[in-house]
Design a protein around this motif. Structure first.
Motif, PDB file in Angstrom:
ATOM      1  N   TRP A  80     -15.024 -12.003   9.983  1.00 49.66           N
ATOM      2  CA  TRP A  80     -14.152 -10.889   9.732  1.00 49.66           C
ATOM      3  C   TRP A  80     -14.455  -9.765  10.761  1.00 49.66           C
ATOM      4  O   TRP A  80     -15.764  -9.754  10.985  1.00 49.66           O
ATOM      5  N   GLN A 122     -14.976  -5.143   7.139  1.00 50.48           N
ATOM      6  CA  GLN A 122     -14.735  -6.172   6.091  1.00 50.48           C
ATOM      7  C   GLN A 122     -15.860  -6.619   5.154  1.00 50.48           C
ATOM      8  O   GLN A 122     -15.968  -7.270   4.069  1.00 50.48           O
ATOM      9  N   SER A 158      -7.714  -6.516  -4.867  1.00 46.28           N
ATOM     10  CA  SER A 158      -6.655  -5.750  -4.308  1.00 46.28           C
ATOM     11  C   SER A 158      -7.006  -4.421  -3.525  1.00 46.28           C
ATOM     12  O   SER A 158      -6.742  -4.041  -2.499  1.00 46.28           O
ATOM     13  N   GLU A 207      -9.953  -3.457  -3.032  1.00 42.35           N
ATOM     14  CA  GLU A 207     -10.935  -3.915  -1.771  1.00 42.35           C
ATOM     15  C   GLU A 207     -10.153  -4.186  -0.548  1.00 42.35           C
ATOM     16  O   GLU A 207     -10.589  -3.538   0.662  1.00 42.35           O
ATOM     17  N   HIS A 208      -9.202  -4.927  -0.569  1.00 40.42           N
ATOM     18  CA  HIS A 208      -8.297  -5.120   0.675  1.00 40.42           C
ATOM     19  C   HIS A 208      -7.666  -4.007   1.144  1.00 40.42           C
ATOM     20  O   HIS A 208      -7.501  -3.759   2.212  1.00 40.42           O
ATOM     21  N   ALA A 209      -7.325  -3.044   0.342  1.00 41.18           N
ATOM     22  CA  ALA A 209      -6.539  -2.025   0.822  1.00 41.18           C
ATOM     23  C   ALA A 209      -7.716  -1.011   1.411  1.00 41.18           C
ATOM     24  O   ALA A 209      -7.361  -0.338   2.475  1.00 41.18           O
ATOM     25  N   PHE A 230     -10.746  -1.896   2.822  1.00 41.28           N
ATOM     26  CA  PHE A 230     -11.586  -2.485   4.003  1.00 41.28           C
ATOM     27  C   PHE A 230     -10.729  -3.317   4.781  1.00 41.28           C
ATOM     28  O   PHE A 230     -11.330  -3.774   5.865  1.00 41.28           O
ATOM     29  N   GLY A 231      -9.327  -3.593   4.340  1.00 37.20           N
ATOM     30  CA  GLY A 231      -8.668  -4.586   5.222  1.00 37.20           C
ATOM     31  C   GLY A 231      -9.209  -5.801   4.750  1.00 37.20           C
ATOM     32  O   GLY A 231      -9.716  -6.468   5.794  1.00 37.20           O
ATOM     33  N   GLY A 232      -9.286  -6.275   3.554  1.00 39.82           N
ATOM     34  CA  GLY A 232      -9.947  -7.578   3.230  1.00 39.82           C
ATOM     35  C   GLY A 232      -9.539  -8.832   4.150  1.00 39.82           C
ATOM     36  O   GLY A 232      -8.236  -8.826   4.574  1.00 39.82           O
ATOM     37  N   PRO A 270      -3.027 -11.676   1.806  1.00 36.44           N
ATOM     38  CA  PRO A 270      -2.956 -10.297   1.188  1.00 36.44           C
ATOM     39  C   PRO A 270      -2.725 -10.664  -0.193  1.00 36.44           C
ATOM     40  O   PRO A 270      -2.256 -11.688  -0.708  1.00 36.44           O
ATOM     41  N   HIS A 274       0.332  -5.138  -4.986  1.00 40.62           N
ATOM     42  CA  HIS A 274      -0.092  -4.036  -3.897  1.00 40.62           C
ATOM     43  C   HIS A 274      -1.129  -3.170  -4.667  1.00 40.62           C
ATOM     44  O   HIS A 274      -1.191  -3.215  -6.023  1.00 40.62           O
ATOM     45  N   TRP A 275      -1.833  -2.541  -3.756  1.00 42.87           N
ATOM     46  CA  TRP A 275      -3.059  -1.762  -4.279  1.00 42.87           C
ATOM     47  C   TRP A 275      -2.618  -0.850  -5.311  1.00 42.87           C
ATOM     48  O   TRP A 275      -3.362  -0.412  -6.340  1.00 42.87           O
TER      49      TRP A 275
END
Lengths: 307, 280
Positions: free
Chosen positions: B72, B76, B235, B237-239, B241-243, B247, B251-252
């Motif tokens: 990644w 990430q 979720s 974390e994805h928002a 750091f762009g996990g 997706p 939603h975060w």
């Protein structure tokens, strides 16, 4: 400290309720400084009153003042000056007695070094000096009661709230605990509120009593005053229709109840013992023996809660 | 002859309570936690992933083109790292957190606390604060050290590789995870009044909802996802750091709302249990 004129506790039309359940129902009382016995049967509202004094429970209406402070408005200021000994076990897992009492002192605002030295002093005072480094978990019931007293005393409160302090103690342990409480009240001049259902404990330690039942104050005042209010009582042995005799006695304004196998009879106002014989005869009973008796605090208490 | 020491004298004045009232509570809670030797082992183990992450990081910095084809983007790595550390924080919390409050319920110590010039909030702050700080040591500290290492290896990449915002993101995600775990642990301890049972309850709920969110039939998945705190953390974390990977389904912002509701429920439960001790 309170001065002699200001009351220790002042309750004004105090009502405390848990939802629909009214635990204290508009009680009013003015309790003088010293040692006061809070008496009442189970469920009378004693613990609710103690917890209201601690500021845990907010009154639905009315006012309460402890040492001149309002626990509903400023519970922390009240708790600074209170020590509380709960009825149930209370210790911190993993701490020895000295660590526990010192920690209780720190929670009350003592700095750690002073809390440690106070803990040693207080544990010596309550007779646990030798056991100070033992874990509280391993203590006997009597030792646990004393360590609870020590944690309540460590910050030197002006008022101690004691919830059944002799509960579960053997006669010797109870005697020692009552000695301690007498010393705390008399020599150290710490005010006490002693909540108990053991009347001899109150007679030994307290100057005044507050009797509560069903959320209401049934009697209050100095112990000596209640004693002088004791009416003429007789221990009477009766044969025949005892039920009818008691009913008639009650109708005339007197009282009678079983007391160690004989009837403890309180005569109606203005009656002499000779009228008891007449009443028994008209009720179909026969008085076999009669001797004067001194009404105990238990009689006063029972009379109060039966009102 | 009275058993008590008749030479005892009064102190003369009640102490004034000043400063941070929760401090003695936090101090004792810290002692109680570090007295557990397994915890020291867990703390040491929680830094073990760094042994793997440090060579990876070196690869990222020295051979960015090669690494980018198989792994990644760099930020990430930090996000995934926080999630790994959160697993260790969960272990620490389960091991040491639930008993902090449960033991006080069990031994009647709560009345000793609450009868002092302290509020329920002071009590919770003392216990919760220690646990949050301990969890932050496990979650944030290793990843911040990794960030310092990354910047040390390639200071010129700070802006170009998107590393500048990483400490803030690590801090935010770690704080969310640490606070959430600590609050859930205290609530579980308060409900069960037993450290071991409380730990089992906490693990059971985290595992059940997370497993359900992944494995349940699609129709039943959404309710379980809503209740899965771990899902929501991922979720967020994805928002931040762009996990990597797909997706998340939620939603975060919705995840944060759900986390708020879960933690609000736990906080309310804890509060009511403490209040009940004062009343009953």
């Amino acid at each position: 400290m309170t001065n002699a004129d200001s009351p220790l506790l002042h309750l004004e039309d105090l009502t405390v309720a848990y939802g629909p359940l009214v635990a204290l129902d508009g009680i009013s009382a003015r309790v003088a400084p010293g040692a006061v016995g809070l008496l009442g049967p189970n469920g009378a509202g004693k613990t609710t009153l103690l917890r209201t004094l601690l500021g845990f429970v907010r009154p639905r209406s009315g006012r309460v003042s402890v040492l001149g402070l309002d626990p509903a408005q400023d519970p922390l200021a009240v708790r600074r000056r209170l020590g509380y000994m709960p009825e149930a076990d209370a210790y911190i897992a993993g701490l020895h007695a000295s660590g526990f009492v010192a920690y209780a002192g720190e929670l009350a605002g003592l700095d750690p070094s002073e809390a440690t030295s106070r803990a040693h002093e207080v544990l010596d005072y309550v007779g646990l000096g030798e056991a100070r480094y033992r874990a509280v978990e391993g203590f006997s019931t009597g030792m646990r009661q004393r360590v609870k007293l020590a944690q309540a005393l460590v910050h030197d409160p002006d008022l101690l709230l004691l919830d059944e302090p002799t509960s579960g103690l053997d006669p010797a342990g109870r005697d020692e605990m009552l000695d301690l409480l007498q010393d705390i009240a008399a020599r150290l001049s710490v005010h006490l509120v002693l909540s108990t259902h053991l009347l001899p404990d109150v007679e030994r330690v307290c100057d005044s009593v507050l009797v509560v039942d069903e959320g209401r104050v049934k009697a209050q005042g100095p112990l000596a005053e209640l004693v002088t209010q004791r009416r003429s009582a007789y221990d009477v042995s009766v044969r025949g229709d005892i039920g009818a005799f008691l009913t008639d006695l009650h109708d005339e304004g007197g009282e009678g109840r079983d007391h160690d196998g004989v009837l403890r009879v309180v005569l109606p106002e203005g009656w002499g013992p000779e009228r008891l014989f007449t009443l028994a005869k008209s009720s179909g009973a026969l008085v076999r023996s009669l001797r004067p008796a001194v009404e105990t605090l238990e009689d006063v208490f029972l009379r109060a809660v039966e009102k | 002859m009275p058993i008590h020491n008749q030479g005892y004298r009064r102190r003369g004045a009640v102490p004034a309570v000043s400063g941070f009232r929760a401090a003695p509570i936090a101090r004792l809670a810290f002692k109680q936690i570090v007295m557990r030797r397994l915890l020291i082992v867990l703390l040491a183990l929680s830094f073990a992933p760094m042994l793997l992450e440090a060579p990876l990081l070196y690869g990222y910095i020295r051979y960015p083109e090669v690494v980018a084809t198989v792994l990644w983007p760099l930020p990430q790595l930090f996000g995934a790292g926080v999630i790994v550390q959160a697993f260790f924080a969960a272990l620490v919390t389960v091991w040491a957190g639930t008993s902090l409050v449960a033991d006080d319920f069990c031994t009647g110590a709560l009345l000793v606390y609450l009868a002092r010039p302290l509020t329920r909030l002071d009590y919770v702050a003392g216990k919760l604060g220690v646990l949050v700080v301990l969890n932050l040591v496990v979650t944030a500290l290793p990843m911040l050290l990794m960030w310092v290492l990354a910047v040390g290896l390639a200071p010129q990449d700070l802006r170009a590789r998107g590393l500048a915002f990483v400490p803030l993101a690590i801090g935010a995600l770690s704080l969310l995870t640490s606070f959430g775990l600590a609050l859930l642990a205290l609530a579980a301890g308060a409900v069960t009044r037993n450290g071991t049972v409380g730990s089992a309850l906490l693990v059971g709920m985290l595992v059940f909802f997370e497993a359900g969110a992944r494995l349940a039939p699609s129709g039943a998945r959404l309710p379980l996802q809503i209740l899965s705190a771990a899902r929501h953390v991922v979720s967020v974390e994805h928002a931040l750091f762009g996990g990597p990977g797909d997706p998340p389904l939620i939603h975060w912002s919705a995840a944060l709302l759900c986390l708020g509701l879960i933690l609000g429920g736990a906080g309310t439960l804890l509060w009511r249990r403490l209040k009940a001790v004062e009343v009953v």
